[in-house]
Design a protein around this motif. Structure first.
Motif, PDB file in Angstrom:
ATOM      1  N   VAL A 187     -11.275  -2.867   4.237  1.00 33.73           N
ATOM      2  CA  VAL A 187     -10.201  -2.949   5.494  1.00 33.73           C
ATOM      3  C   VAL A 187     -10.448  -1.498   5.931  1.00 33.73           C
ATOM      4  O   VAL A 187     -10.708  -0.532   6.640  1.00 33.73           O
ATOM      5  CB  VAL A 187      -8.700  -2.688   4.758  1.00 33.73           C
ATOM      6  CG1 VAL A 187      -7.776  -2.683   6.106  1.00 33.73           C
ATOM      7  CG2 VAL A 187      -8.331  -4.245   4.010  1.00 33.73           C
ATOM      8  N   THR A 224       0.820  -0.520  -0.232  1.00 33.83           N
ATOM      9  CA  THR A 224       0.633  -0.348   0.154  1.00 33.83           C
ATOM     10  C   THR A 224       0.874   0.663   0.008  1.00 33.83           C
ATOM     11  O   THR A 224       1.766   0.778   0.883  1.00 33.83           O
ATOM     12  CB  THR A 224      -0.709   0.006   1.618  1.00 33.83           C
ATOM     13  OG1 THR A 224      -1.621  -0.728   1.244  1.00 33.83           O
ATOM     14  CG2 THR A 224      -1.644   1.614   1.238  1.00 33.83           C
ATOM     15  N   PRO A 280      -1.472   3.462  11.787  1.00 35.08           N
ATOM     16  CA  PRO A 280      -0.544   3.000  11.443  1.00 35.08           C
ATOM     17  C   PRO A 280       0.312   3.469  12.206  1.00 35.08           C
ATOM     18  O   PRO A 280       0.622   4.703  11.889  1.00 35.08           O
ATOM     19  CB  PRO A 280      -0.607   3.013  10.494  1.00 35.08           C
ATOM     20  CG  PRO A 280      -1.895   2.614   9.761  1.00 35.08           C
ATOM     21  CD  PRO A 280      -2.722   4.129  10.843  1.00 35.08           C
ATOM     22  N   LYS A 310      -7.949  -4.576   9.487  1.00 25.52           N
ATOM     23  CA  LYS A 310      -8.962  -6.005   9.236  1.00 25.52           C
ATOM     24  C   LYS A 310     -10.038  -5.736   8.243  1.00 25.52           C
ATOM     25  O   LYS A 310     -10.451  -4.687   9.211  1.00 25.52           O
ATOM     26  CB  LYS A 310      -8.613  -7.008   9.994  1.00 25.52           C
ATOM     27  CG  LYS A 310      -9.202  -8.116   9.674  1.00 25.52           C
ATOM     28  CD  LYS A 310      -9.013  -9.435  11.112  1.00 25.52           C
ATOM     29  CE  LYS A 310      -9.991 -10.988  10.288  1.00 25.52           C
ATOM     30  NZ  LYS A 310      -9.681 -11.634  12.004  1.00 25.52           N
ATOM     31  N   ASP A 324       1.931  -3.339   9.398  1.00 27.60           N
ATOM     32  CA  ASP A 324       2.400  -2.069   9.212  1.00 27.60           C
ATOM     33  C   ASP A 324       4.160  -2.409   8.377  1.00 27.60           C
ATOM     34  O   ASP A 324       4.178  -3.677   8.703  1.00 27.60           O
ATOM     35  CB  ASP A 324       2.419  -1.501  10.297  1.00 27.60           C
ATOM     36  CG  ASP A 324       3.293  -1.960  11.757  1.00 27.60           C
ATOM     37  OD1 ASP A 324       3.750  -2.918  11.494  1.00 27.60           O
ATOM     38  OD2 ASP A 324       2.862  -1.724  13.000  1.00 27.60           O
ATOM     39  N   LEU A 328      -8.753  -9.650   4.489  1.00 25.30           N
ATOM     40  CA  LEU A 328      -6.944  -9.163   4.591  1.00 25.30           C
ATOM     41  C   LEU A 328      -7.020  -8.920   5.849  1.00 25.30           C
ATOM     42  O   LEU A 328      -7.726  -8.211   6.156  1.00 25.30           O
ATOM     43  CB  LEU A 328      -7.152  -7.822   3.814  1.00 25.30           C
ATOM     44  CG  LEU A 328      -7.392  -8.285   1.742  1.00 25.30           C
ATOM     45  CD1 LEU A 328      -7.270  -7.055   1.481  1.00 25.30           C
ATOM     46  CD2 LEU A 328      -6.751  -8.725   1.866  1.00 25.30           C
ATOM     47  N   TRP A 329      -5.151  -8.209   6.265  1.00 30.09           N
ATOM     48  CA  TRP A 329      -4.978  -7.780   7.079  1.00 30.09           C
ATOM     49  C   TRP A 329      -4.302  -6.093   6.253  1.00 30.09           C
ATOM     50  O   TRP A 329      -3.250  -7.090   5.600  1.00 30.09           O
ATOM     51  CB  TRP A 329      -4.233  -8.886   7.415  1.00 30.09           C
ATOM     52  CG  TRP A 329      -5.088 -10.286   8.788  1.00 30.09           C
ATOM     53  CD1 TRP A 329      -5.148 -10.143  10.158  1.00 30.09           C
ATOM     54  CD2 TRP A 329      -5.565 -11.016   7.739  1.00 30.09           C
ATOM     55  NE1 TRP A 329      -6.252 -10.909  10.282  1.00 30.09           N
ATOM     56  CE2 TRP A 329      -6.396 -11.998   9.197  1.00 30.09           C
ATOM     57  CE3 TRP A 329      -5.268 -11.766   6.851  1.00 30.09           C
ATOM     58  CZ2 TRP A 329      -7.092 -13.090   9.442  1.00 30.09           C
ATOM     59  CZ3 TRP A 329      -6.131 -12.886   6.819  1.00 30.09           C
ATOM     60  CH2 TRP A 329      -6.616 -13.339   8.065  1.00 30.09           C
ATOM     61  N   ALA A 330      -4.014  -5.774   7.249  1.00 32.29           N
ATOM     62  CA  ALA A 330      -3.023  -4.934   7.364  1.00 32.29           C
ATOM     63  C   ALA A 330      -1.692  -4.556   8.415  1.00 32.29           C
ATOM     64  O   ALA A 330      -2.254  -4.601   9.049  1.00 32.29           O
ATOM     65  CB  ALA A 330      -3.959  -3.324   7.035  1.00 32.29           C
ATOM     66  N   ILE A 340      -3.078   5.572   1.329  1.00 28.23           N
ATOM     67  CA  ILE A 340      -4.329   5.795   1.555  1.00 28.23           C
ATOM     68  C   ILE A 340      -5.168   7.060   1.096  1.00 28.23           C
ATOM     69  O   ILE A 340      -5.051   7.410   1.911  1.00 28.23           O
ATOM     70  CB  ILE A 340      -4.485   5.063   3.188  1.00 28.23           C
ATOM     71  CG1 ILE A 340      -4.019   4.027   3.128  1.00 28.23           C
ATOM     72  CG2 ILE A 340      -6.108   4.482   3.895  1.00 28.23           C
ATOM     73  CD1 ILE A 340      -3.683   3.694   4.833  1.00 28.23           C
ATOM     74  N   TYR A 347      -7.662   1.372   0.207  1.00 25.14           N
ATOM     75  CA  TYR A 347      -5.894   1.091   0.512  1.00 25.14           C
ATOM     76  C   TYR A 347      -5.276   1.415  -1.394  1.00 25.14           C
ATOM     77  O   TYR A 347      -6.103  -0.004  -2.164  1.00 25.14           O
ATOM     78  CB  TYR A 347      -5.706  -0.100   1.389  1.00 25.14           C
ATOM     79  CG  TYR A 347      -6.061  -0.245   2.817  1.00 25.14           C
ATOM     80  CD1 TYR A 347      -4.272   0.281   2.958  1.00 25.14           C
ATOM     81  CD2 TYR A 347      -6.991   0.090   3.519  1.00 25.14           C
ATOM     82  CE1 TYR A 347      -4.821   0.117   4.755  1.00 25.14           C
ATOM     83  CE2 TYR A 347      -6.543   0.097   4.731  1.00 25.14           C
ATOM     84  CZ  TYR A 347      -5.971  -0.050   4.922  1.00 25.14           C
ATOM     85  OH  TYR A 347      -6.320   0.143   6.849  1.00 25.14           O
ATOM     86  N   ASN A 395      -9.249   0.214  10.172  1.00 24.45           N
ATOM     87  CA  ASN A 395      -7.816   0.363  10.815  1.00 24.45           C
ATOM     88  C   ASN A 395      -8.467   0.152  12.369  1.00 24.45           C
ATOM     89  O   ASN A 395      -9.287   1.105  12.547  1.00 24.45           O
ATOM     90  CB  ASN A 395      -7.643   1.857  10.518  1.00 24.45           C
ATOM     91  CG  ASN A 395      -6.724   2.001   9.520  1.00 24.45           C
ATOM     92  OD1 ASN A 395      -6.133   1.192   8.547  1.00 24.45           O
ATOM     93  ND2 ASN A 395      -7.040   3.321   9.362  1.00 24.45           N
TER      94      ASN A 395
END
Length: 221
Positions: A99, A28, A105, A68, A60, A56-58, A31, A41, A101
């Motif tokens: 996704v 990514t 992040p 997620k 860092d 999906l999992w985001a 955003i 994303y 937050n």
């Protein structure tokens, strides 16, 4: 331009590192915020295939999960037009919706030093106009270890100059003194105004000059 594109297809080999059989992985790079679909994303898919409904999992930069969600929409580009797709694969640049937050992040946390209230206000307005969603925490003084004395901390000292009516000077001076302020100069004039200069730790000024000070001087300072 068609002949040029045909030559590119003939002479430029396709990317060799892309693999649709590996697990989905996307870097990514941005955003975005959309008032209709929420957070998007945007990035390039390095491997795998993404379909509507996938979870999906985001992560860092440290590999910690920061978001997620289930994929609700997938957008790709065709020229300048954004088109919606049901599935995309490695090599494509896409925008993914769904996704959420788990928190901001760490790579997006900003620490602003020596930023005055007016400067910060202008910066926040610019970010809002660009569509960013953000939260602002309370200010804190920057305190660092003293390199010359172990266990000792250093903090910034501000020169605070106040111009107030004489009848309110006592209350203001008392509160600044409680906050470890030290008097440098104190001057009065014939019209009943006081100009006081004090050296005071930055943490002593935080919160007072922004709100409580105005109440103590009844708007005359």
């Amino acid at each position: 331009m068609a002949p040029l594109f045909d030559l590119i297809l003939v002479h430029v080999p396709p990317p060799m590192h892309l693999n649709h059989m590996h697990p989905f992985l996307m870097l990514t790079v941005q955003i975005e915020s959309n008032p209709y679909v929420g957070m998007l994303y945007v990035g390039c898919i390095h491997s795998g295939i993404l379909c509507m409904g996938n979870v999906l999992w985001a992560l860092d930069a440290e590999g910690q999960m920061v978001g997620k969600g289930k994929v609700k929409k997938i957008f790709a580009r065709k020229g300048l037009e954004r088109i919606e797709k049901d599935a995309v694969g490695a090599g494509e640049i896409v925008s993914v919706v769904g996704v959420k937050n788990a928190g901001p992040p760490p790579s997006k946390l900003l620490k602003l030093c020596r930023c005055r209230v007016l400067h910060l206000g202008i910066l926040l307005e610019m970010l809002k106009k660009e569509g960013f969603k953000l939260a602002v925490g309370p200010p804190k003084a920057v305190i660092i270890p003293d390199p010359d004395a172990e266990g000792r901390m250093l903090e910034p000292i501000e020169e605070c100059t106040v111009l107030i009516r004489e009848e309110y000077a006592g209350a203001v001076m008392q509160k600044l003194t409680i906050r470890k302020g030290e008097m440098v100069s104190y001057e009065t004039d014939e019209e009943g105004w006081v100009k006081a200069v004090m050296d005071i730790p930055a943490r002593g000024l935080i919160g007072y000059m922004g709100g409580e000070f105005g109440n103590d001087v009844h708007g005359q300072g």
